[in-house]
Design an enzyme around this catalytic site. Structure first.
Site, PDB file in Angstrom:
ATOM      1  N   PRO A 135       0.824  -1.210   0.000  1.00 54.75           N
ATOM      2  CG  PRO A 135      -0.883  -1.605   1.542  1.00 54.75           C
ATOM      3  CD  PRO A 135       0.411  -2.171   1.036  1.00 54.75           C
ATOM      4  CD  GLU A 251       7.874  -7.767 -13.827  1.00 54.32           C
ATOM      5  OE1 GLU A 251       8.905  -7.959 -13.160  1.00 54.32           O
ATOM      6  OE2 GLU A 251       6.833  -7.300 -13.344  1.00 54.32           O
ATOM      7  CD  GLU A 376       4.956   7.822 -15.741  1.00 48.65           C
ATOM      8  OE1 GLU A 376       4.685   6.801 -15.076  1.00 48.65           O
ATOM      9  OE2 GLU A 376       4.253   8.207 -16.679  1.00 48.65           O
TER      10      GLU A 376
HETATM   11  C1  LIG Z   1      -3.715  -4.785 -12.520  1.00 52.42           C
HETATM   12  C2  LIG Z   1      -2.428  -4.660 -11.768  1.00 52.42           C
HETATM   13  C3  LIG Z   1      -1.663  -5.795 -11.540  1.00 52.42           C
HETATM   14  C4  LIG Z   1      -0.486  -5.711 -10.796  1.00 52.42           C
HETATM   15  N1  LIG Z   1       0.210  -6.862 -10.500  1.00 52.42           N
HETATM   16  C5  LIG Z   1       1.247  -6.786  -9.615  1.00 52.42           C
HETATM   17  C6  LIG Z   1       1.878  -7.970  -9.145  1.00 52.42           C
HETATM   18  O1  LIG Z   1       1.553  -9.095  -9.558  1.00 52.42           O
HETATM   19  N2  LIG Z   1       2.853  -7.859  -8.218  1.00 52.42           N
HETATM   20  C7  LIG Z   1       3.253  -6.643  -7.735  1.00 52.42           C
HETATM   21  O2  LIG Z   1       4.123  -6.624  -6.893  1.00 52.42           O
HETATM   22  N3  LIG Z   1       2.679  -5.509  -8.165  1.00 52.42           N
HETATM   23  C8  LIG Z   1       1.675  -5.558  -9.089  1.00 52.42           C
HETATM   24  N4  LIG Z   1       1.073  -4.395  -9.513  1.00 52.42           N
HETATM   25  C9  LIG Z   1       1.530  -3.126  -8.974  1.00 52.42           C
HETATM   26  C10 LIG Z   1       2.302  -2.271  -9.952  1.00 52.42           C
HETATM   27  O3  LIG Z   1       3.529  -2.870 -10.259  1.00 52.42           O
HETATM   28  C11 LIG Z   1       2.441  -0.898  -9.331  1.00 52.42           C
HETATM   29  O4  LIG Z   1       1.153  -0.305  -9.324  1.00 52.42           O
HETATM   30  C12 LIG Z   1       3.431  -0.009 -10.061  1.00 52.42           C
HETATM   31  O5  LIG Z   1       4.735  -0.493  -9.904  1.00 52.42           O
HETATM   32  C13 LIG Z   1       3.389   1.427  -9.566  1.00 52.42           C
HETATM   33  O6  LIG Z   1       3.472   1.498  -8.184  1.00 52.42           O
HETATM   34  P1  LIG Z   1       2.407   2.383  -7.362  1.00 52.42           P
HETATM   35  O7  LIG Z   1       1.061   1.946  -7.812  1.00 52.42           O
HETATM   36  O8  LIG Z   1       2.719   2.300  -5.940  1.00 52.42           O
HETATM   37  O9  LIG Z   1       2.618   3.842  -7.900  1.00 52.42           O
HETATM   38  P2  LIG Z   1       3.656   4.919  -7.312  1.00 52.42           P
HETATM   39  O10 LIG Z   1       4.986   4.302  -7.169  1.00 52.42           O
HETATM   40  O11 LIG Z   1       3.038   5.570  -6.131  1.00 52.42           O
HETATM   41  O12 LIG Z   1       3.708   5.965  -8.514  1.00 52.42           O
HETATM   42  C14 LIG Z   1       2.697   6.976  -8.700  1.00 52.42           C
HETATM   43  C15 LIG Z   1       3.142   7.838  -9.899  1.00 52.42           C
HETATM   44  O13 LIG Z   1       4.398   8.460  -9.599  1.00 52.42           O
HETATM   45  C16 LIG Z   1       5.331   8.151 -10.625  1.00 52.42           C
HETATM   46  N5  LIG Z   1       6.685   8.018 -10.056  1.00 52.42           N
HETATM   47  C17 LIG Z   1       7.067   7.257  -9.019  1.00 52.42           C
HETATM   48  N6  LIG Z   1       8.382   7.388  -8.816  1.00 52.42           N
HETATM   49  C18 LIG Z   1       8.843   8.233  -9.783  1.00 52.42           C
HETATM   50  C19 LIG Z   1      10.115   8.761 -10.118  1.00 52.42           C
HETATM   51  N7  LIG Z   1      11.222   8.416  -9.448  1.00 52.42           N
HETATM   52  N8  LIG Z   1      10.198   9.606 -11.177  1.00 52.42           N
HETATM   53  C20 LIG Z   1       9.106   9.950 -11.884  1.00 52.42           C
HETATM   54  N9  LIG Z   1       7.873   9.486 -11.605  1.00 52.42           N
HETATM   55  C21 LIG Z   1       7.742   8.631 -10.575  1.00 52.42           C
HETATM   56  C22 LIG Z   1       4.843   6.837 -11.202  1.00 52.42           C
HETATM   57  O14 LIG Z   1       5.359   6.618 -12.498  1.00 52.42           O
HETATM   58  C23 LIG Z   1       3.346   7.037 -11.172  1.00 52.42           C
HETATM   59  O15 LIG Z   1       2.941   7.764 -12.292  1.00 52.42           O
HETATM   60  C24 LIG Z   1      -0.066  -4.457 -10.305  1.00 52.42           C
HETATM   61  C25 LIG Z   1      -0.823  -3.320 -10.568  1.00 52.42           C
HETATM   62  C26 LIG Z   1      -1.994  -3.402 -11.275  1.00 52.42           C
HETATM   63  C27 LIG Z   1      -2.802  -2.162 -11.487  1.00 52.42           C
END
Ligand SMILES: Cc1cc2nc3c(=O)[nH]c(=O)nc-3n(C[C@H](O)[C@H](O)[C@H](O)COP(=O)(O)OP(=O)(O)OC[C@H]3O[C@@H](n4cnc5c(N)ncnc54)[C@H](O)[C@@H]3O)c2cc1C
Length: 386
Positions: A135, A251, A376
């Site tokens: 989360p 991946e 990104e």
């Molecule tokens: C349908 C679905 C299936 C998934 N399956 C898996 C799974 O099997 N296992 C798993 O572990 N995860 C899974 N995920 C999670 C997915 O990998 C994450 O949602 C993704 O990595 C982004 O993380 P976050 O959602 O916490 O976004 P955040 O990290 O909070 O990012 C929010 C925004 O900020 C931007 N951002 C963050 N850091 C930077 C930076 N340094 N520079 C510029 N921009 C930045 C991001 O690009 C994004 O636009 C899944 C997600 C979905 C929706």
């Protein structure tokens, strides 16, 4: 679906891969396609999809035969993954199970771990998942808060994970956790959790999503889950981040493969539609705007596939670098968004209706820009090479 792009078979498609393509296409047409609407409505595909796919030899195709696989390469996974998307079954977690979870075990597991888990992953008796996201953190993996603390001969696992693909069906979950919470990347280990009968393990909600409706993406909770020492993937703690980084190009390529197959499907569906839909007394393909839009989409999808094939060929040879894999993931998943949008427009109001496959494809495609590292993050990786 027939081939819609003007391309010869790529050089990496050997004769056995052509046979695999045909087998996978027939299997999916018979076993999956007739049920996709019902699974979509139910917001879940059934458990038996896994065992049927395993029995057809379409799980873990790239794993060695001695561990129950088909003895293929990543090219085998790419062929199967493409067929899944051409068939419209983008929600299936098989590509992650076979192309991400199994390779972690093959590449970093001990001999005992490989023998214990890989054959069951190949039959579908075990379903794999990888639980990185929490989360509080997704992109910034070093900030994971889940912990696997030493206890007696084993570990005690605590933490919450979210957005986990195969979250409801999986029973072999690779959990990214800190074995040394005081450290950043160096404190991370991969813990492989057999969840059947694991006290303290709980599945949370199957999450409601914008798309990928029948996928069982879920929250997972680990509360004082006792793990044996052999749950640590490999033999050395603190290797998790390095292991994750090494597997990321594959991946990304899996998601890029999905993106290009979705382009092929979108263009194919739209060509069929505009030939039969009439407006102002003629099929809408007769309007120059329709022709030009589809000419653009087909050209872009063709160029996309050439780049993807280049990446697959390099990856099969072990030569694909992280920067190029990141380019493929970023650019091809951005492009499917644009192509799906333009194709949907040509369906008019029907494109907005859930029962039309283009509508689902449009929604399903959105997540490709987010998961497996956001686009990104891909650009950050590419920018490091400037
Ligand atoms: C349908 C679905 C299936 C998934 N399956 C898996 C799974 O099997 N296992 C798993 O572990 N995860 C899974 N995920 C999670 C997915 O990998 C994450 O949602 C993704 O990595 C982004 O993380 P976050 O959602 O916490 O976004 P955040 O990290 O909070 O990012 C929010 C925004 O900020 C931007 N951002 C963050 N850091 C930077 C930076 N340094 N520079 C510029 N921009 C930045 C991001 O690009 C994004 O636009 C899944 C997600 C979905 C929706």
């Amino acid at each position: 679906m027939s081939e819609v792009l003007n391309l010869p078979r790529p050089a990496w498609m050997t004769e056995d891969l052509v046979l695999l393509e045909d087998q996978a296409r027939r299997f999916m047409a018979a076993e999956f396609v007739p049920h996709l609407d019902a699974w979509h409505e139910a917001h879940m595909y059934p458990r038996e999809v896994w065992t049927k796919t395993g029995a057809a030899g379409l799980l873990c195709a790239s794993m060695p035969e001695e561990y129950g696989g088909a003895g293929g390469t990543f090219a085998h996974e790419a062929v199967i993954d493409r067929e899944l998307s051409l068939a419209g079954f983008d929600t299936f977690g098989g590509p992650l199970h076979s192309g991400i979870v199994a390779p972690y075990i093959l590449n970093y597991g001990t001999e005992e771990q490989k023998r214990r888990w890989l054959p069951k992953l190949a039959t579908g008796e075990m379903i794999g998942a990888i639980a990185m996201s929490e989360p509080g953190t997704g992109s910034d993996l070093q900030a994971v808060r889940a912990t696997a603390r030493k206890s007696g001969n084993g570990y005690v696992l605590n933490g919450s994970k979210t957005f986990i693909t195969n979250g409801q069906h999986s029973n072999l979950i690779i959990v990214v956790a800190k074995t040394d919470p005081k450290q950043g990347a160096k404190g991370i280990s991969l813990m492989v959790v057999e969840t059947d009968d694991a006290a303290g393990f709980r599945r949370g909600r199957k999450l409601k999503k914008l798309g990928m409706d029948s996928a069982d993406t879920s929250e997972l909770f680990f509360e004082d889950v006792a793990l044996p020492a052999e749950s640590l993937l490999g033999i050395e703690e603190g290797q998790g981040f390095y292991q994750l980084m090494k597997e990321l190009p594959q991946e990304r390529l899996i998601v890029a493969t999905q993106a290009v197959a979705m382009m092929e499907r979108a263009v194919g569906l739209t060509i069929d539609y505009v030939k039969q839909r009439q407006a102002f007394g003629k099929p809408i393909i007769d309007f120059q705007n329709t022709q030009f839009t589809l000419a653009e989409c087909k050209s872009e999808a063709t160029i996309a596939k050439v780049f993807l094939d280049h990446c697959i060929e390099r990856h099969v040879k072990g030569e694909l670098d992280t920067v190029t894999a990141s380019m493929a993931k970023y650019w091809l998943t951005d492009l499917i968004g644009k192509i799906a949008d333009r194709c949907l427009q040509l369906f008019g109001g029907y494109g907005y209706m859930d029962e039309y496959p283009i509508s689902r494809l449009y929604r399903d495609a959105r997540v490709l820009r987010i998961y497996a590292g956001t686009n990104e993050i891909m650009k950050l990786m590419i920018a490091r090479s400037l």
